[in-house]
Design an enzyme around this catalytic site. Structure first.
Site, PDB file in Angstrom:
ATOM      1  N   CYS A  44      67.267  47.529  21.583  1.00  0.00           N
ATOM      2  CA  CYS A  44      67.098  45.945  22.427  1.00  0.00           C
ATOM      3  C   CYS A  44      67.387  46.479  23.592  1.00  0.00           C
ATOM      4  O   CYS A  44      67.658  45.250  24.527  1.00  0.00           O
ATOM      5  CB  CYS A  44      68.438  46.078  21.133  1.00  0.00           C
ATOM      6  SG  CYS A  44      68.385  45.562  19.440  1.00  0.00           S
ATOM      7  N   CYS A  66      74.089  44.888  20.393  1.00  0.00           N
ATOM      8  CA  CYS A  66      73.348  46.456  20.268  1.00  0.00           C
ATOM      9  C   CYS A  66      73.413  46.365  21.704  1.00  0.00           C
ATOM     10  O   CYS A  66      71.981  46.684  22.258  1.00  0.00           O
ATOM     11  CB  CYS A  66      72.226  46.855  19.614  1.00  0.00           C
ATOM     12  SG  CYS A  66      72.077  47.788  18.397  1.00  0.00           S
ATOM     13  N   CYS A  91      71.393  50.234  21.814  1.00  0.00           N
ATOM     14  CA  CYS A  91      70.338  50.826  20.938  1.00  0.00           C
ATOM     15  C   CYS A  91      69.323  49.959  22.236  1.00  0.00           C
ATOM     16  O   CYS A  91      69.029  49.552  22.606  1.00  0.00           O
ATOM     17  CB  CYS A  91      69.901  50.883  20.017  1.00  0.00           C
ATOM     18  SG  CYS A  91      68.778  49.828  19.572  1.00  0.00           S
TER      19      CYS A  91
HETATM   20 ZN   LIG Z   1      69.549  48.084  18.420  1.00  0.00          ZN
END
Ligand SMILES: [Zn+2]
Length: 384
Positions: free
Chosen positions: A311, A306, A308
């Site tokens: 993360c 991921c 994001c």
């Molecule tokens: Zn994430």
């Protein structure tokens, strides 16, 4: 011209899924799209800037909740829902019907409308197609939904037929009562429970009413996944090609992909935010319950694939600690990651449509993620 229009960009040669773009007075968003749910004029735990960071193109507001609290007149005085919550991208509001049927007490459903008691304070209210339009016009959403009855599941044929026919009459009344057509577009909602002939009749009647887009309601209410997919296969070919289709209340990864394959353009669900607050997060290898003790010394990101903010910066062990300590940041980080996971999934779906390989993408995704119980294949709940 309608306030909201749909541009078809490409049809996947492998599946028939549609890559498109919906244009609204508050900008455009790419489809197939997942819409995070902002029930009370807030996507729980996420600021508007954070929603943009995870690439939310449109969010949903709940008419029932906003009508009861703080009240649509107050939001209108604040300049409408966009201004009230400081969100300048598109907003879709539901009709209030689904929550009236699922949350409110003492419902009395008649041709004129529905009388119910508020789940907050027990006060008595009446919502009709006209009232729903008045509320949604005051909220100023880009996309409004016609007032419909979402029949329960299971539902006998006679009830489903009467309910679907009333929903069609309510769609006519909704359309007549909608006043702000230059800035807001009203979608009709196909009903008919699990009965294919009723669904076809509903789709035909609503198409004749020429709405700028169509919701498909009353699915994902407990029926098996293959029933939902079979109904979508019947319905989406009957809907106009150059208008968006919105499968209401659907947001698990399998349903998002399988719905896209069957020609759906828009989805919404509280799933990613609700399970996030309970400490469950998506990963490329399936869902994990990050609050479990086994993650206490797991210093990997929630999902190593991921991209994001969560993360990139935090570990499973830290997020688990926040949950165990009752720190509100834990709920926020889990929500944040889950939203990005689904929005990134939709980016990948769109890319796969563009490259005519959505079925290949589906197979690759589920080989790692696992299937849901609803599709008949065991869930792989825990990643290593
Ligand atoms: Zn994430």
């Amino acid at each position: 011209m309608a306030a909201v229009t749909y541009e078809l960009i490409h049809v996947c040669r492998q599946t028939g899924a549609r890559l498109g773009r919906v244009h609204t007075p508050h900008g455009s968003f790419d489809t197939p799209a997942f819409m995070p749910v902002g029930t009370q004029a807030s996507v729980k735990g996420m600021s508007p800037d954070e929603l943009k960071e995870v690439n939310a193109g449109i969010i949903l507001g709940n008419t029932y909740h906003l009508y009861l609290r703080p009240g649509h007149e107050l939001i209108e005085r604040a300049g409408g829902l966009h201004s009230f919550m400081n969100w300048d991208r598109p907003i879709l509001t539901d009709s209030g019907g689904f929550q009236v049927f699922s949350l409110a007490d003492l419902r009395d459903i008649r041709e004129e409308g529905v009388t119910f008691r508020s789940h907050i304070d027990g006060s008595k209210h009446f919502i009709s197609p006209e009232k729903s339009m008045e509320i949604q016009n005051a909220l100023g959403s880009d996309i409004m939904m016609a007032f419909d009855e979402c029949a329960p599941y299971p539902c006998d044929y006679d009830y489903a037929k009467k309910s679907m026919e009333m929903t069609t009459r309510w769609a006519i009344r909704s359309k007549a009562a909608h006043t702000n057509t230059e800035k807001q577009s009203l979608f009709g909602i196909v009903q008919g429970s699990t009965y294919v002939d009723l669904r076809r009749e509903s789709a035909k009647a609503l198409t004749e009413l020429d709405f700028p887009g169509y919701g498909i309601g009353g699915l994902s209410v407990g029926e098996p996944g293959e029933v939902m997919n079979a109904i979508l296969e019947e319905i989406t070919p009957l809907l106009p090609t150059h208008k968006p289709r919105y499968l209401m209340g659907v947001g698990s990864p399998d349903y998002l992909i399988d719905g896209s394959i069957r020609g759906v353009d828009m989805f919404d669900c509280v799933l990613p935010t609700r399970i996030g607050r309970n400490g469950t997060v998506f990963t490329a290898n399936g869902r994990i319950i990050v609050r479990d003790a086994k993650y206490s010394e797991d210093f990997r990101p929630i999902d190593s694939e991921c991209d994001c903010y969560v993360c990139r910066n935090f570990t499973r062990g830290y997020v688990r600690h926040l949950f165990k300590s009752g720190e509100m940041l834990g709920l926020r980080l889990a929500t944040w990651h889950n939203l990005r996971f689904l929005l990134k999934l939709m980016e990948n779906v769109r890319e796969a449509i563009r490259n005519d390989r959505l079925m290949d993408f589906r197979n690759e995704f589920f080989l790692k993620f696992g299937y849901s119980k609803k599709t008949g294949v065991p869930v792989k709940n825990e990643s290593p």
